[in-house]
Design a protein around this motif. Structure first.
Motif, PDB file in Angstrom:
ATOM      1  N   SER A 118       0.840  -1.187   0.000  1.00 38.61           N
ATOM      2  CA  SER A 118       0.000   0.000   0.000  1.00 38.61           C
ATOM      3  C   SER A 118       0.887   1.253   0.000  1.00 38.61           C
ATOM      4  CB  SER A 118      -0.894  -0.032   1.241  1.00 38.61           C
ATOM      5  OG  SER A 118      -1.739   1.061   1.221  1.00 38.61           O
ATOM      6  N   LYS A 143       1.401   2.159  -7.047  1.00 34.83           N
ATOM      7  CA  LYS A 143       0.788   1.335  -8.106  1.00 34.83           C
ATOM      8  C   LYS A 143      -0.259   2.126  -8.893  1.00 34.83           C
ATOM      9  CE  LYS A 143      -0.787  -1.658  -5.093  1.00 34.83           C
ATOM     10  NZ  LYS A 143      -0.354  -1.041  -3.821  1.00 34.83           N
ATOM     11  N   THR A 164      -0.701   5.291  -8.925  1.00 37.05           N
ATOM     12  CA  THR A 164      -0.081   6.461  -9.569  1.00 37.05           C
ATOM     13  C   THR A 164       0.491   6.057 -10.926  1.00 37.05           C
ATOM     14  OG1 THR A 164       0.422   7.430  -7.422  1.00 37.05           O
ATOM     15  CG2 THR A 164       1.683   8.255  -9.303  1.00 37.05           C
TER      16      THR A 164
END
Ligand SMILES: Nc1ncnc2c1ncn2[C@@H]1O[C@H](COP(=O)(O)OP(=O)(O)OP(=O)(O)O)[C@@H](O)[C@H]1O
Length: 249
Positions: free
Chosen positions: A39, A43, A45
């Motif tokens: 997290s 990813k 982005t």
């Protein structure tokens, strides 16, 4: 294998915060490719950068042979006609019914007559396993699984060569999540789009993806198949895979 998306030496910064530090990945035509990572590892982005929604990067992103930082408005529209996007929470327009949600894409990017738009929208809805009557329902009256399917129908509206999916199974119960995995695989075998998805779902990672990259500490620490990742001796890759392997046992 033909490259369809090339990311080279990409660095993303928001103010002082570096999200990607000189990363490179290659996505081949027709594969189902995953962008994985913890997290906050950037990813979504990266996916948003590929679909022209985020521009805080330096380096190269080439899609279907075009450097996306050098597109004219006409080229941008042409490129966008080649892709469909499923956002994390479905992102249907709440004030429009399902049919209208799918039709807006066809109205924006084609000159098709209204009658044909409606027929096309309904055929896409059926492709995702939803019944025609769902077309006239409002998003708020649908289950989570139905929202995802309706949003997928919208992403499929233009028969895309590229399908971008952000966390397609998140928020779904296990049965709906596995059904959605099967749907993606079925649609992929029918139409052979290149699928790029952000996911952290262990079952999807093990059973749906052809290849993937793993983002850790701003870098791509791995790119390849699930079997290759399992065989990797890299400590970061092993640590990332451990909970996934435990979950799919
Ligand atoms: N527009 C923005 N402005 C400032 N910071 C941003 C922006 N977009 C993303 N970030 C930051 O970049 C980092 C990466 O975010 P991103 O959503 O891409 O991560 P992710 O890997 O998709 O996480 P998750 O799995 O939780 O969705 C986060 O720290 C986030 O706060």
């Amino acid at each position: 294998m033909k490259e369809i998306i090339k990311v080279r030496n990409l660095t993303t910064k928001f103010g002082q915060k570096v999200v990607h530090d000189n990363i490179s990945i290659t996505i081949y035509e027709g594969e189902i490719y995953g962008i994985l990572g913890a997290s906050g590892s950037g990813k979504s982005t990266l996916l948003r950068e590929m679909i022209l929604l985020e521009h805080s990067f330096k380096g190269l992103i080439e899609i279907m042979g075009k450097d996306i930082t050098k597109l004219s408005l006409k080229e941008e529209i042409e490129l966008k006609k080649n892709w469909g996007v499923l956002f994390q929470f479905g992102a249907l327009f709440s004030s429009l019914n399902v049919l209208e949600n799918i039709s807006v894409v066809l109205e924006e990017y084609t000159d098709l007559p209204e009658e044909f738009i409606i027929k096309t929208a309904i055929s896409k809805l059926k492709l995702t396993g939803l019944k025609e009557e769902v077309a006239y329902q409002m998003p708020k009256n649908l289950s989570g699984g139905m929202v995802k399917r309706a949003a997928l129908a919208r992403a499929l509206a233009l028969d895309p060569k590229l399908l971008f999916l952000d966390e397609p199974t998140s928020g779904l119960d296990p049965v709906s999540a596995r059904a959605f995995d099967s749907l993606i695989k079925e649609l992929h075998s029918l139409f052979k789009p290149t699928v790029v998805m952000v996911t952290h779902d262990p079952q999807t990672i093990a059973n749906v993806l052809d290849r993937f990259c793993i983002l850790i500490d701003k870098k791509v620490v791995f790119e390849g198949t699930f079997d290759e990742a399992v065989k990797s001796t890299d400590k970061k890759v092993q640590k990332f895979l451990k909970p996934i392997l435990m979950e799919i046992e």
